[in-house]
Design a protein around this motif. Structure first.
Motif, short mmCIF file in Angstrom:
data_model
loop_
_atom_site.label_atom_id
_atom_site.label_comp_id
_atom_site.label_asym_id
_atom_site.label_seq_id
_atom_site.Cartn_x
_atom_site.Cartn_y
_atom_site.Cartn_z
N UNK A 257 0.84 -1.35 -0.05
CA UNK A 257 -0.01 0.09 -0.06
C UNK A 257 0.93 1.18 -0.08
N UNK A 258 1.84 1.48 1.00
CA UNK A 258 2.70 2.49 1.06
C UNK A 258 3.47 2.90 -0.33
N UNK A 259 3.96 1.83 -0.80
CA UNK A 259 4.81 1.87 -2.10
C UNK A 259 3.89 2.35 -3.18
N UNK A 260 2.60 1.77 -3.20
CA UNK A 260 1.70 2.20 -4.34
C UNK A 260 1.04 3.61 -3.94
N UNK A 261 1.01 3.92 -3.06
CA UNK A 261 0.56 5.42 -2.76
C UNK A 261 1.75 6.60 -3.20
N UNK A 262 2.99 6.30 -3.11
CA UNK A 262 4.03 6.92 -3.49
C UNK A 262 3.98 6.90 -5.07
N UNK A 263 3.72 5.81 -5.59
CA UNK A 263 3.75 5.72 -7.10
C UNK A 263 2.37 6.48 -7.74
N UNK A 264 1.50 6.40 -6.96
CA UNK A 264 0.06 7.26 -7.35
C UNK A 264 0.63 8.71 -7.26
N UNK A 265 1.31 9.20 -6.37
CA UNK A 265 1.59 10.60 -6.14
C UNK A 265 2.68 10.95 -7.14
N UNK A 266 3.65 9.93 -7.61
CA UNK A 266 4.66 10.28 -8.66
C UNK A 266 4.05 10.24 -10.13
N UNK A 267 2.63 9.66 -10.35
CA UNK A 267 2.11 9.47 -11.48
C UNK A 267 1.36 10.64 -11.76
N UNK A 268 0.91 11.55 -10.85
CA UNK A 268 0.19 12.80 -11.15
C UNK A 268 0.92 13.89 -12.31
N UNK A 269 -0.05 14.31 -13.15
CA UNK A 269 0.85 15.12 -13.93
C UNK A 269 1.25 16.08 -13.75
N UNK A 270 1.14 16.87 -12.56
CA UNK A 270 1.81 18.08 -12.27
C UNK A 270 3.36 17.38 -11.68
N UNK A 271 3.46 16.44 -10.90
CA UNK A 271 4.63 15.90 -10.67
C UNK A 271 5.43 15.28 -11.89
N UNK A 272 5.05 14.66 -12.66
CA UNK A 272 5.70 14.46 -13.95
C UNK A 272 6.19 15.36 -14.66
N UNK A 273 5.56 16.48 -14.64
CA UNK A 273 5.87 17.65 -15.58
C UNK A 273 7.15 18.22 -14.63
N UNK A 274 7.24 18.23 -13.39
CA UNK A 274 8.19 18.79 -12.47
C UNK A 274 9.55 17.81 -12.66
N UNK A 275 9.15 16.46 -12.56
CA UNK A 275 10.37 15.54 -12.85
C UNK A 275 10.83 15.72 -13.87
N UNK A 276 10.14 15.82 -15.17
CA UNK A 276 10.86 16.18 -16.53
C UNK A 276 11.73 17.47 -16.80
N UNK A 277 11.46 18.19 -15.87
CA UNK A 277 12.45 19.50 -15.54
C UNK A 277 11.69 20.68 -16.14
N UNK A 278 10.44 20.49 -16.54
CA UNK A 278 9.73 21.93 -17.25
C UNK A 278 9.57 22.71 -16.27
N UNK A 279 9.73 22.73 -14.91
CA UNK A 279 9.72 23.74 -13.84
C UNK A 279 10.53 23.17 -12.66
N UNK A 280 11.25 24.28 -12.07
CA UNK A 280 11.91 23.93 -10.79
C UNK A 280 11.02 23.65 -9.54
N UNK A 281 9.89 23.91 -9.71
CA UNK A 281 9.11 23.47 -8.41
C UNK A 281 7.73 22.85 -8.96
N UNK A 282 7.28 21.88 -7.84
CA UNK A 282 5.93 21.35 -8.31
C UNK A 282 4.78 22.07 -8.38
N UNK A 283 4.77 23.25 -7.49
CA UNK A 283 3.86 24.23 -7.71
C UNK A 283 3.68 25.20 -8.99
N UNK A 284 5.08 25.13 -9.55
CA UNK A 284 5.21 25.92 -10.95
C UNK A 284 4.72 24.73 -11.80
N UNK A 285 4.85 23.48 -11.99
CA UNK A 285 4.42 22.55 -12.81
C UNK A 285 2.96 22.63 -12.61
#
Length: 168
Positions: free
Chosen positions: A50-78
């Protein structure tokens, strides 16, 4: 009498630790309480840890993926890039930061948005890609290759404490 009081103190400390961990996760990913609880519900009804899946769901959010791709320096910017309709998924404009990106989805920058300062700056940076994402900086497109394993998620979150908190 004494052991009961000591036990109460321990329980309170344990609860405080779990609560702080949940708050840290929510703050890190910029997710509100209800959304986070819903993610937990989805994670606990899925097969696996469950805990691992929870983090995977958080990582799979579009705003987080945009942040991880480096399109924004912050998650709020993404999140703002997504909300302001600068991001596309498989060629369609999508403005829902909480959208769950699926394996194989192509995340791109809208043609009209490629001249934005933040996007131009991101294009100049060398993106230290995560193994679960690929990035084409010429086309300003990234692909969500696979759901990240727990070891690939760099966040310092003790997800087990969150699971224990919600399991009470």
């Amino acid at each position: 009498l004494y052991s009961s009081a000591a036990s109460d103190v321990y329980k309170r400390q344990e609860y405080a630790t779990q609560l702080m961990e949940k708050q840290k996760a929510k703050y890190t990913y910029g997710i509100l309480e209800r959304q986070f609880r819903n993610l937990f519900k989805d994670a606990s009804s899925s097969q696996g840890i469950t805990g691992e899946i929870l983090l995977q769901l958080c990582e799979s959010r579009l705003d987080n993926v945009v942040f991880r791709l480096g399109l924004s320096p912050t998650r709020s910017g993404a999140r703002q890039l997504v909300s302001h309709r600068h991001i596309t998924i498989n060629g369609s404009i999508l403005n829902i930061p909480s959208y769950q990106v699926k394996v194989g989805d192509i995340i791109g920058v809208r043609e009209k948005s490629k001249s934005l300062n933040i996007i131009v700056e991101a294009k100049g940076k060398d993106v230290s890609a995560y193994e679960w994402l690929s990035w084409n900086k010429d086309q300003l497109q990234g692909t969500f290759i696979t759901v990240p394993e727990r070891l690939q998620i760099p966040e310092n979150i003790k997800e087990q404490l969150i699971v224990e908190l919600y399991s009470k």
